[in-house]
Write an enzyme that holds these catalytic residues in place. Structure first.
Site, mmCIF file in Angstrom:
data_model
loop_
_atom_site.group_PDB
_atom_site.id
_atom_site.type_symbol
_atom_site.label_atom_id
_atom_site.label_comp_id
_atom_site.label_asym_id
_atom_site.label_seq_id
_atom_site.Cartn_x
_atom_site.Cartn_y
_atom_site.Cartn_z
ATOM 1 N NE ARG A 56 6.546 9.224 15.740
ATOM 2 C CZ ARG A 56 5.243 9.447 15.852
ATOM 3 N NH1 ARG A 56 4.580 9.948 14.832
ATOM 4 N NH2 ARG A 56 4.597 9.158 16.956
ATOM 5 C CB THR A 57 9.416 2.646 16.460
ATOM 6 O OG1 THR A 57 9.613 3.803 17.266
ATOM 7 C CG2 THR A 57 10.560 1.676 16.692
ATOM 8 C CE LYS A 85 -4.428 -20.200 20.080
ATOM 9 N NZ LYS A 85 -3.721 -20.846 18.991
ATOM 10 N NE ARG A 106 7.585 0.988 20.994
ATOM 11 C CZ ARG A 106 7.365 2.198 20.472
ATOM 12 N NH1 ARG A 106 6.139 2.644 20.317
ATOM 13 N NH2 ARG A 106 8.378 2.944 20.115
#
Lengths: 307, 154
Positions: A56-57, A85, A106
């Site tokens: 959703r976000t 890496k 996030r």
């Protein structure tokens, strides 16, 4: 109100006037969020840095940006990036902030959004930092309450994991600025920490606690359900017992106020029976949609565009 | 009695006397000062010394050394009432109480293993300091350290 180039990290950074300003902006943009396109953010680029899964976000930020005529840069899968890496978040932010006009992030570590803000040359919007903050969820919750119920003299019950749930801590903080009557409903082992309750009361909220969901259903305007994670209960029998006690079905809604609404940040698991979905009280899917106008509002605000 | 007292407060020519240390914290003060074993100068430590005001206190005396600001800040976190006496040529050249800073940077490790300050990121731990009792709030993850602060000092 000065928002341009400001980072959006935690609800604690906002005054009530600032929250109202964002909600008003979202109201203006809602018709556009429902379908349409504008060029308010034409030529602007939003980078989406999601180090953890999100549906959703991430998608609502993308939708918001596209509806406003802007473009989106996606990090893609971790495997396809320099994260494998061993590149630090700090370096990633330094680089991506030169490609974009704002970054939504996030990340699994608490405090990662605040750290990112220290390294970024463009606004950082926190899309969740571990068990820390998720301010855009709180703003869309406030928007839903204001639109579908009312923020003044609100009687709200918040149900579920009140000990660890970041959504709940941010939301109760914001509601305390509106002087809400907050009923906290949870099993004893997931009660809200005393320190947070004391802070809420100090800010003007009235707070009461109960373990019994059914006893408070007829005296509230908003029922805010949240998910309780199975991992919180070492004993599976205990979990099953608790799961039954904090589940809402259509039968529970017989004596509630006509105007009472039910919210949930989603995804739900067992907490709301699907029989509730078609009742006049269900608002969780609308709530999810309101993430779009709220995120449109935030994007125009941090990018300094008047609406 | 007087001989005993004389022994405890035997004067030093140059150095620092850290007095009014919270009883039980003297060993932690030595740790802050990096005195773990072999050390070149005379160090005297007294624990649980009777005190009219505090009941009991600890005292640490170090010859030929004056403390750095960072060391004083760390001592203030574990014993906010400690006093510092700077001794020069047998005289008390300066005397003051340690002062709790409003913010400490790079001095304390956050208790939250999931805090961004405990990762490989180039970030220095930062804590807001509250008094009475001492509380440290991580500015990144907002966890609060209230107990056993000495164990979390970097």
């Amino acid at each position: 109100m000065r928002f341009e180039r400001r980072h959006i990290i935690s609800m604690k950074d906002f005054t009530r006037d600032e929250m109202d300003y964002i909600l008003d902006r979202a109201t203006k943009l809602e018709p556009l969020a429902r379908g349409g396109r504008s060029d308010l953010l034409a030529g602007k680029i939003l980078a989406l840095l999601f180090y953890e899964p999100s549906t959703r976000t991430r998608m609502s930020f993308e939708t918001a940006m596209l509806r406003l005529g802007g473009g989106v840069l996606n990090l893609g899968s971790k495997e396809a990036t320099s994260i494998v890496k061993g590149e630090t978040l700090a370096d990633m932010i330094r680089v991506v902030s030169t490609y974009s006009d704002a970054i939504v992030q996030r990340h699994p570590s608490e405090g990662s959004a605040l750290m990112a803000a220290e390294f970024s040359s463009v606004p950082i919007i926190n899309g969740g930092d571990g068990a820390g903050h998720h301010p855009t969820q709180t703003l869309l919750d406030l928007y839903t309450i204001r639109k579908e119920s009312h923020l003044d003299n609100l009687d709200i019950a918040i149900v579920g994991d009140l000990k660890y749930g970041r959504t709940v801590h941010s939301l109760t903080y914001a509601l305390s600025l509106y002087g809400a009557n907050i009923t906290l409903v949870s099993p004893p082992q997931l009660k809200m920490p005393d320190q947070i309750k004391a802070d809420l009361k100090a800010r003007g909220a009235r707070v009461r606690e109960t373990e019994n969901l059914e006893e408070i259903l007829d005296s509230i305007d908003v029922l805010y359900m949240t998910r309780i994670q199975k991992e919180r209960f070492p004993d599976p029998t205990e979990y099953k017992k608790m799961a039954g006690a904090y589940k809402i079905t259509i039968e529970h809604l017989e004596n509630v106020r006509d105007s009472m609404i039910i919210m949930h940040p989603l995804p739900r698991v067992y907490e709301i029976d699907s029989s509730v979905d078609t009742s006049s009280h269900a608002r969780y899917f609308e709530q999810s949609f309101y993430g779009v106008p709220i995120r449109m509002a935030l994007l125009t605000i941090v990018m300094g565009v008047e609406v | 009695m007087s001989a005993e007292k004389e022994l405890r407060v035997r004067p030093i020519r140059d150095g620092t006397v850290i007095d009014r240390i919270l009883a039980g914290q003297a060993m932690n003060v030595l740790k802050i000062l990096g005195i773990k074993g072999a050390y070149s100068d005379v160090v005297t430590m007294a624990m649980n010394v009777p005190s009219k005001e505090l009941g009991q206190k600890d005292i640490v005396k170090i010859e030929n050394r004056e403390l750095e600001e960072k060391e004083l800040d760390k001592i203030s976190l574990i014993s906010p009432g400690a006093t510092i006496n700077i001794i020069r040529d047998f005289e008390v050249a300066d005397k003051y109480q340690v002062e709790l800073p409003e913010m400490v940077e790079g001095m304390v490790k956050c208790i939250n293993p999931n805090c961004i300050s405990n990762t490989k990121e180039p970030v220095i731990s930062k804590f807001e300091v509250k008094k009475d009792p001492v509380q440290l709030r991580c500015i990144y993850c907002e966890n609060i350290i209230m107990e056993n602060i000495a164990e979390h000092l970097l």
